[in-house]
Design a protein around this motif. Sequence first.
Motif, PDB file in Angstrom:
ATOM      1  N   ASP A 166     -64.525 -28.179  53.644  1.00 45.63           N
ATOM      2  CA  ASP A 166     -64.411 -28.764  51.920  1.00 45.63           C
ATOM      3  C   ASP A 166     -65.175 -29.233  52.221  1.00 45.63           C
ATOM      4  OD1 ASP A 166     -62.200 -27.402  52.570  1.00 45.63           O
ATOM      5  OD2 ASP A 166     -61.014 -29.127  53.142  1.00 45.63           O
ATOM      6  N   ASN A 167     -66.022 -30.368  53.028  1.00 41.36           N
ATOM      7  CA  ASN A 167     -67.074 -31.083  52.587  1.00 41.36           C
ATOM      8  C   ASN A 167     -67.946 -30.335  51.919  1.00 41.36           C
ATOM      9  OD1 ASN A 167     -65.312 -33.715  53.016  1.00 41.36           O
ATOM     10  ND2 ASN A 167     -66.214 -34.304  54.469  1.00 41.36           N
ATOM     11  N   ALA A 168     -68.696 -29.971  52.346  1.00 36.66           N
ATOM     12  CA  ALA A 168     -69.977 -29.007  51.725  1.00 36.66           C
ATOM     13  C   ALA A 168     -69.522 -28.093  50.829  1.00 36.66           C
ATOM     14  CB  ALA A 168     -69.898 -27.680  53.478  1.00 36.66           C
ATOM     15  N   TYR A 169     -68.188 -27.426  50.512  1.00 35.61           N
ATOM     16  CA  TYR A 169     -68.036 -27.049  50.226  1.00 35.61           C
ATOM     17  C   TYR A 169     -68.568 -27.695  47.787  1.00 35.61           C
ATOM     18  CZ  TYR A 169     -65.714 -24.982  45.815  1.00 35.61           C
ATOM     19  OH  TYR A 169     -65.376 -24.020  44.282  1.00 35.61           O
ATOM     20  N   GLU A 170     -67.249 -28.824  48.611  1.00 35.16           N
ATOM     21  CA  GLU A 170     -67.502 -29.953  47.728  1.00 35.16           C
ATOM     22  C   GLU A 170     -69.133 -30.436  46.948  1.00 35.16           C
ATOM     23  OE1 GLU A 170     -65.581 -31.472  45.531  1.00 35.16           O
ATOM     24  OE2 GLU A 170     -64.165 -29.997  46.347  1.00 35.16           O
ATOM     25  N   ASP A 171     -70.335 -30.671  47.943  1.00 40.42           N
ATOM     26  CA  ASP A 171     -71.370 -31.065  48.108  1.00 40.42           C
ATOM     27  C   ASP A 171     -71.942 -30.315  47.280  1.00 40.42           C
ATOM     28  OD1 ASP A 171     -70.966 -33.310  50.072  1.00 40.42           O
ATOM     29  OD2 ASP A 171     -72.117 -32.999  51.242  1.00 40.42           O
TER      30      ASP A 171
END
Length: 142
Positions: free
Chosen positions: A128-133
Amino acid sequence: MLDLKNIQLNINSISEERGLKPEQVLAAFEAALAAAYKKAYRKKEEMVRATIDLRTGKTEFFKVLIVTEQPENLDREITTEEARAIKADAQISDELLFAIEAKEEFTRIAAMTAKQVILHQLREFEKDNAYEDFREKQGKIV
């Protein structure tokens, strides 16, 4: 009661190591505790939630029931009438939490379940964090 010093240390260590927020790591720990508790002490159909108070180290466990018009599974759902008797403003699809006995002794299988839940939750948070980045960089050359 959990060893507060160790849990804080573990949460901070994992959050730094994996680039996650401490709240995300705590949520993974709570989900793992709930899964282990459910595996060891509750029915498969029930929903269990755990909370960890980082100030005191106290863990609490709750049975979760969802308010519905006509419950199909009484281990997961409660009627609106019953819910309103407990909580006056209960609405359909609300979750009601009922405290259940806290236990800290888990079987080996429940502990293995907890480990798998933690790893799964951490992987999900990392994705999720990678996607948001990268979502912010959409349309740009990276």
